[in-house]
Structure formats: C-alpha cells, structure tokens
Design an enzyme around this catalytic site. Structure first.
Site, PDB file in Angstrom:
ATOM      1  N   GLU A 263       6.177   6.535  -6.064  1.00 58.75           N
ATOM      2  CA  GLU A 263       5.291   6.033  -7.117  1.00 58.75           C
ATOM      3  C   GLU A 263       4.991   7.157  -8.108  1.00 58.75           C
ATOM      4  OE1 GLU A 263       1.820   4.288  -5.322  1.00 58.75           O
ATOM      5  OE2 GLU A 263       2.966   2.725  -4.312  1.00 58.75           O
ATOM      6  N   HIS A 282       0.730  -0.735  -7.840  1.00 60.42           N
ATOM      7  CA  HIS A 282      -0.301  -0.299  -6.898  1.00 60.42           C
ATOM      8  C   HIS A 282      -1.703  -0.590  -7.444  1.00 60.42           C
ATOM      9  CE1 HIS A 282      -0.767   2.590  -3.274  1.00 60.42           C
ATOM     10  NE2 HIS A 282      -1.694   1.648  -3.250  1.00 60.42           N
TER      11      HIS A 282
END
Length: 326
Positions: A263, A282
């Site tokens: 990420e 997220h």
C-alpha cells in the site's frame, strides 16, 4: 501538566483535536503519513511523551531514539507497522482503540460484497461510457452462505447484517455465546470445513505469524466455484497471486478488497487489470463517526496512561508493560 505528543499524520478528526487542545498538550503533527525519517527527526530532538500512531511505520530505531517516550497509542487496532517487541523491551505500552471503528468496517464489508455481487462499478462505468448494457446478471446473496474467519466485534456485526440479507452464516475461531446463538451463526471446527461451505469468504482476524497467507491457493481451491472473497482486514491474510489466478480463470466470481500487501497499490499492479475486483484504498474505518470516535479514544488512551490512570489490559497489545495482572 503539559505533555508533548507527536501524531504520525498531518491531522486528526475534530474530536481528537479538541481533546488535545482542552488538555493543553503540545501536539506535533508529521507533514506526511508515511515518511518515518521525519518522525525519527522529531523524536531525536524533542522530549516526546507519547506517540499517536496511524499508518506510518514505527520502527525500533524510532522508538529507541526517544528516551522520554512513555506510551504509544494506536489509531485503530492493527499494530503490524509498529515494532511492538522494541516497545516492550523499553517498557512502553502499545494501546489500541478496539470498537471505535467496528461499525464502519462492517458496513464497508457489506458494501463491497453488494458491489461485487451486483457488479455495481462495472454498470456505473458502462453507463458513463454511453453503454446501456443489461445483459450482465448479478449474484443474489439471499440463501447463500457467508463464511467468517475470526468472529470478533467486526465479524459479529458483518454476520448480523448478512443474516438480515437472508444469508446463512458460518464461522471459524469464534467463541459461542448467547449473542452468537441469537444471530444463528453456525460455528465450525476447522477452516477447511468453513471454506467448503462458503459462497462468500470474509476474514476478520489480526495479521500474525499464524494468519499470514492463511488463504492461499489450496484454501481458495476449497471454496465452491463462483465464490466471492472480501478482505477488509489485512492484505497479507490472502495470497494475492493465488487470488489473482482464481479471478482470472473464473474459479471466483469476484473479490472486494480494502487492504493489500503493498500500500499504496502500485499503478502497474495486475489487480488493476481485473474487472471483477472492486477496490477501496484502505478506507474501512474512514467515516465521519468512526474517525471522530477513534481520534477521541486514541488521545484519551495516551492521556490516561500519562496521567497515571488505570488502563484496561484488553486494549494493550503488550500488557506486561502495565505491571498489572492480565
């Protein structure tokens, strides 16, 4: 007493900011949420009492660089980015905020499930491109089985919502009780047994040595053909290469992902080329209500410890540092 608190993000939700101000804290915010070099610089030059940790990596080097550091308060519950072992060696408790964002994550889980089952993003994109295509049939959830791995607070909320949609819910690694009985959740004795029954799989468990890659090629192969995988917990719970393979060859109907192994997700990542995946960056805990609740709780936890007030060992990932029975 004034406390020096560093926050590893440029901002906190209003409830957290208000509590910092009303408590006369000297709050230092990092300019980015991901550059730990900036954090280490602050810890080297300032007598910091507490760290409010969001997503920035909190390494052992950072923790050791500040001799005045007394407590780490986590904005959320996952601590994979924090070197808990070093914090424990230093006698620094790592506190979390369980429950503050549970409803938000559960709601997004159901949202992703509906988006995948009814191909909502595909239809939206088609209409915006001038293509009124009604030939793509969706997947009805009523009457199908949802398998939940890890039946904590979020898992129970997801189960309750799924039952409301008419789904059967099975779970593995939960603790049966009156609440579970009221929800009509069927507890199973093994992960394999759960996988074989799950038209939808949704893991809700922490990432640790036991759960890392727990849903791999073999496990995905046990799911009924045409199953859906939803992951709003931690990306590394699921083997991404195995997931991609199953999506490409049609074994899976689709997937809804809020978390990833890497990420931010790289632009060139193969997941970006697969149409039957719905992805969110997220954002499971990112609602106005959840952010305010979590921001208030994360500041309150830090202040409570700094003031010498009792701390519930249940919110501490290394309770031995509290010097109280666990």
């Amino acid at each position: 007493m004034t406390f020096n608190i560093v926050v590893t993000t440029p901002r906190l939700a209003a409830a957290g900011m208000d509590l910092l101000k009303s408590s006369d804290c000297n709050a230092i915010f990092t300019s980015t949420p991901d550059r730990d070099e900036e954090l280490i610089g602050i810890l080297n030059r300032e007598p910091i009492d507490a760290i409010i940790s969001r997503t920035m990596r909190l390494s052992g080097t950072a923790i050791r660089s500040c001799p005045t550091l007394k407590v780490i308060s986590r904005h959320g519950i996952g601590v994979n980015h924090i070197d808990v072992a070093t914090a424990t060696q230093r006698g620094i408790p790592v506190l979390t905020t369980p429950g503050a964002n549970s409803h938000a994550v559960a709601e997004l889980t159901i949202g992703l499930l509906l988006a995948v089952a009814r191909s909502i993003p595909c239809h939206d994109n088609a209409i915006r491109s001038g293509n009124w295509d009604r030939t793509l049939a969706g997947r009805q959830l009523s009457g199908r089985t949802l398998g939940i791995v890890g039946l904590g607070v979020i898992g129970r909320l997801v189960a309750k919502a799924a039952i409301g949609l008419g789904m059967r819910v099975v779970a593995y690694r939960g603790s049966p009780g009156t609440e579970l009985e009221a929800l009509s959740v069927t507890m199973l004795s093994s992960l394999d047994e759960l996988l074989q029954q799950s038209d939808v799989l949704s893991p809700h468990c922490p990432l640790d040595d036991k759960t890392l890659g727990m849903i791999g090629r073999r496990e995905i192969g046990l799911l009924p053909r045409g199953a859906i995988v939803i992951n709003t917990s931690r990306g590394a719970l699921v083997d991404e290469s195995a997931l991609i393979e199953a999506l490409r060859d049609g074994r899976l109907f689709g997937a809804g992902l809020d978390t990833f192994i890497t990420e931010p997700l790289p632009r060139e990542h193969v997941l970006n080329t697969i149409p039957n995946v719905v992805m969110i960056p997220h954002m499971g805990a990112s609602t106005d209500t959840a952010l305010n609740l979590t921001a208030h709780s994360v500041v309150a936890n830090a202040l409570r410890y700094l003031r010498g007030e009792p701390i519930d060992p249940a919110i501490c990932v290394n309770p031995s540092t509290l010097n109280v029975p666990t």
